[in-house]
Write a protein that holds these residues in place. Sequence first.
Motif, PDB file in Angstrom:
ATOM      1  N   SER A 188      52.544  -6.340  22.588  1.00  0.00           N
ATOM      2  CA  SER A 188      53.862  -5.723  22.627  1.00  0.00           C
ATOM      3  C   SER A 188      54.713  -6.124  21.431  1.00  0.00           C
ATOM      4  CB  SER A 188      54.579  -6.113  23.924  1.00  0.00           C
ATOM      5  OG  SER A 188      53.859  -5.656  25.048  1.00  0.00           O
ATOM      6  N   GLY A 189      54.537  -7.340  20.946  1.00  0.00           N
ATOM      7  CA  GLY A 189      55.297  -7.771  19.787  1.00  0.00           C
ATOM      8  C   GLY A 189      54.819  -7.174  18.485  1.00  0.00           C
ATOM      9  N   CYS A 190      53.544  -6.781  18.431  1.00  0.00           N
ATOM     10  CA  CYS A 190      52.963  -6.307  17.167  1.00  0.00           C
ATOM     11  C   CYS A 190      52.845  -4.795  17.056  1.00  0.00           C
ATOM     12  CB  CYS A 190      51.572  -6.920  16.966  1.00  0.00           C
ATOM     13  SG  CYS A 190      51.555  -8.706  16.766  1.00  0.00           S
ATOM     14  N   ASN A 191      52.807  -4.065  18.195  1.00  0.00           N
ATOM     15  CA  ASN A 191      52.508  -2.635  18.080  1.00  0.00           C
ATOM     16  C   ASN A 191      53.727  -1.776  17.774  1.00  0.00           C
ATOM     17  OD1 ASN A 191      53.848  -2.460  20.539  1.00  0.00           O
ATOM     18  ND2 ASN A 191      52.014  -1.986  21.732  1.00  0.00           N
ATOM     19  N   ASP A 192      54.921  -2.392  17.712  1.00  0.00           N
ATOM     20  CA  ASP A 192      56.096  -1.610  17.320  1.00  0.00           C
ATOM     21  C   ASP A 192      55.986  -1.136  15.870  1.00  0.00           C
ATOM     22  OD1 ASP A 192      56.985  -2.240  19.806  1.00  0.00           O
ATOM     23  OD2 ASP A 192      58.453  -3.726  19.145  1.00  0.00           O
ATOM     24  N   ALA A 193      55.527  -2.032  15.000  1.00  0.00           N
ATOM     25  CA  ALA A 193      55.519  -1.733  13.569  1.00  0.00           C
ATOM     26  C   ALA A 193      54.643  -0.520  13.212  1.00  0.00           C
ATOM     27  CB  ALA A 193      55.070  -2.968  12.786  1.00  0.00           C
ATOM     28  N   PRO A 194      53.366  -0.458  13.651  1.00  0.00           N
ATOM     29  CA  PRO A 194      52.575   0.736  13.330  1.00  0.00           C
ATOM     30  C   PRO A 194      53.182   2.011  13.902  1.00  0.00           C
ATOM     31  CG  PRO A 194      51.165  -1.045  14.111  1.00  0.00           C
ATOM     32  CD  PRO A 194      52.567  -1.471  14.359  1.00  0.00           C
ATOM     33  N   ALA A 195      53.749   1.919  15.114  1.00  0.00           N
ATOM     34  CA  ALA A 195      54.337   3.111  15.724  1.00  0.00           C
ATOM     35  C   ALA A 195      55.530   3.609  14.911  1.00  0.00           C
ATOM     36  CB  ALA A 195      54.756   2.811  17.155  1.00  0.00           C
ATOM     37  N   VAL A 196      56.377   2.691  14.450  1.00  0.00           N
ATOM     38  CA  VAL A 196      57.537   3.083  13.637  1.00  0.00           C
ATOM     39  C   VAL A 196      57.084   3.785  12.367  1.00  0.00           C
ATOM     40  CG1 VAL A 196      59.445   2.177  12.248  1.00  0.00           C
ATOM     41  CG2 VAL A 196      59.046   1.281  14.539  1.00  0.00           C
ATOM     42  N   ILE A 197      56.068   3.245  11.716  1.00  0.00           N
ATOM     43  CA  ILE A 197      55.574   3.846  10.475  1.00  0.00           C
ATOM     44  C   ILE A 197      55.047   5.249  10.730  1.00  0.00           C
ATOM     45  CG2 ILE A 197      53.892   3.617   8.610  1.00  0.00           C
ATOM     46  CD1 ILE A 197      54.033   0.550   9.125  1.00  0.00           C
ATOM     47  N   PRO A 248      53.947   2.643  21.594  1.00  0.00           N
ATOM     48  CA  PRO A 248      54.162   1.190  21.729  1.00  0.00           C
ATOM     49  C   PRO A 248      54.579   0.780  23.128  1.00  0.00           C
ATOM     50  CG  PRO A 248      56.026   2.189  20.605  1.00  0.00           C
ATOM     51  CD  PRO A 248      54.983   3.265  20.755  1.00  0.00           C
ATOM     52  N   THR A 249      54.100  -0.379  23.560  1.00  0.00           N
ATOM     53  CA  THR A 249      54.503  -0.957  24.841  1.00  0.00           C
ATOM     54  C   THR A 249      55.725  -1.850  24.637  1.00  0.00           C
ATOM     55  OG1 THR A 249      52.976  -2.797  24.523  1.00  0.00           O
ATOM     56  CG2 THR A 249      52.163  -0.894  25.746  1.00  0.00           C
ATOM     57  N   ASP A 250      56.306  -2.310  25.746  1.00  0.00           N
ATOM     58  CA  ASP A 250      57.546  -3.074  25.672  1.00  0.00           C
ATOM     59  C   ASP A 250      57.367  -4.408  26.379  1.00  0.00           C
ATOM     60  OD1 ASP A 250      60.633  -2.775  25.086  1.00  0.00           O
ATOM     61  OD2 ASP A 250      60.450  -3.676  27.069  1.00  0.00           O
ATOM     62  N   ALA A 251      57.459  -5.504  25.622  1.00  0.00           N
ATOM     63  CA  ALA A 251      57.234  -6.834  26.194  1.00  0.00           C
ATOM     64  C   ALA A 251      58.270  -7.175  27.251  1.00  0.00           C
ATOM     65  CB  ALA A 251      57.246  -7.876  25.077  1.00  0.00           C
TER      66      ALA A 251
END
Length: 512
Positions: free
Chosen positions: A164-173, A137-140
Amino acid sequence: MAAPADGMDLSQLYAVLLYGGLVLLCSIAAARTAARIGLPGLLLFLALGVLLGEDFLGVDFDDAQLAQTLGVTALAVILVEGGLGTRWSDLRRVAAPAALLATLGVVVSVLVTAAGAHLLLGMEWRVALLLGAIVAPTDAAAVFAVLRTLPLPRRVAGLLEAESGCNDAPAVILVLVFSAGGDLSSPAGIGLHVLYQLGLGALVGLAVSRIGVAALRYVALPASGLYPLATLGLGVIAFAAAGAAGGSGFIAAYLAGIVLGNAVLPHRAASLSFAEGAGWLAHIGLFVMLGLLVDPGEMGRAVLPALAVGLVLLLVARPLSVVACLPPFRVRWREQAFISWAGLRGAVPIVLATFPVVAGVAGSRELLNIVFVLVAIFTLVQGPSLPFMARLLGVAPSDQTREVRVESAPLDVLGAELLTLEVPPGSRLSGVEIFELRLPAPAAVNLIIRDGIVLVPEPATYLREGDELLIVTTSATREAAECRLRAVGRAGRLAHWHGERGEEGPQYATAP
């Protein structure tokens, strides 16, 4: 009454608050310094955390479970604040490519980075996939701390922000899946699990925010300061509700922030300002805490692995993920190249690196060190180079005419204050013309809200009962302006001749 033996007495509380306040002020100063030299503030926050650590100033912090808990909480606040500041008009144009980058792009990045870690470092495949998911994930905040001064096309800036706001969720999963014990599910099973959590999180986030918008519009709160608290609280509720239901709290928090930020709500400007302050506080606390968590003595062994993985991520994985997602949307190759280079990593990968530590995955401490060094080195390399890359690729030409930027000026910087006043029934202000108020210069009535209509008053405009006045004055003349307004309200336009000075005595004092 004596304090419990294992509790905190007042002297310890004072010390904690003193150190915490000093750290906060030092972090604010670091943010200002970073902005001036073109660096993301996260680097200085991390450095401050390392400096406070056991190897230097002696603060002992080695609780990965607490770091994970506080880190996830801080990320929820950061995502809500990011959503509140996202304009729907910008997001609507880039929603499809951003969603693809945040899902398919993350998968491509994870697989390519894992292959590089496996081949170059000899990592076992599961650990390599875990590392790839952590750094995907990138960081906004890291990106826009550098990009805010560049005249980028709104499509490019909006795409980076939305991704950056949306790619945190798939990475966490994916990190949770690879950190769990037992055999891995099939790729199809993992994909369905990711889609289920994202879908459920999105539904919860949209539902909570819609209900919240309706409530804030029609329920009058007793104080204006409660609206910012309620707005941020709704985003946090969306995060927690989605997580409790088995969905992605991160996507719920971001979407809830977007809905709340683009709705017409009371005291919207105050809510955005409050959320921005809360976001900064979460960023500062998060990075300082993560700096405390790592052991500087172990960083040396992580430099070469971090460089190897970081180069694969920057030069291979990130470009391939962009190329796999953006061509169908007719994004120019120059913009694709810049988006590839602008994929900065920040707080999220370091927080995600605590997940395998808490889960007891073998070698997880080494992964944490690698991720920490990778984020620090490549943010230092990429951050300052982004303006140059934008000009080199023609995304932000040096001779390009910049778009006019309209911003609100902080009244404290101008030495000014904004006063509001409502003309109550029976007030002698009713029927008085604006020029007859004779407010002390430079105080002035700027706007009148009458029956829901905003008016720009003329000197001869009459005041009426129920009018709401917005008055700008300086700090030096505020007291005199308030006295004059009270005097006219009590005795009318000839208040001075009646000896009315507008002093606030006990009979006139307002309730706090």
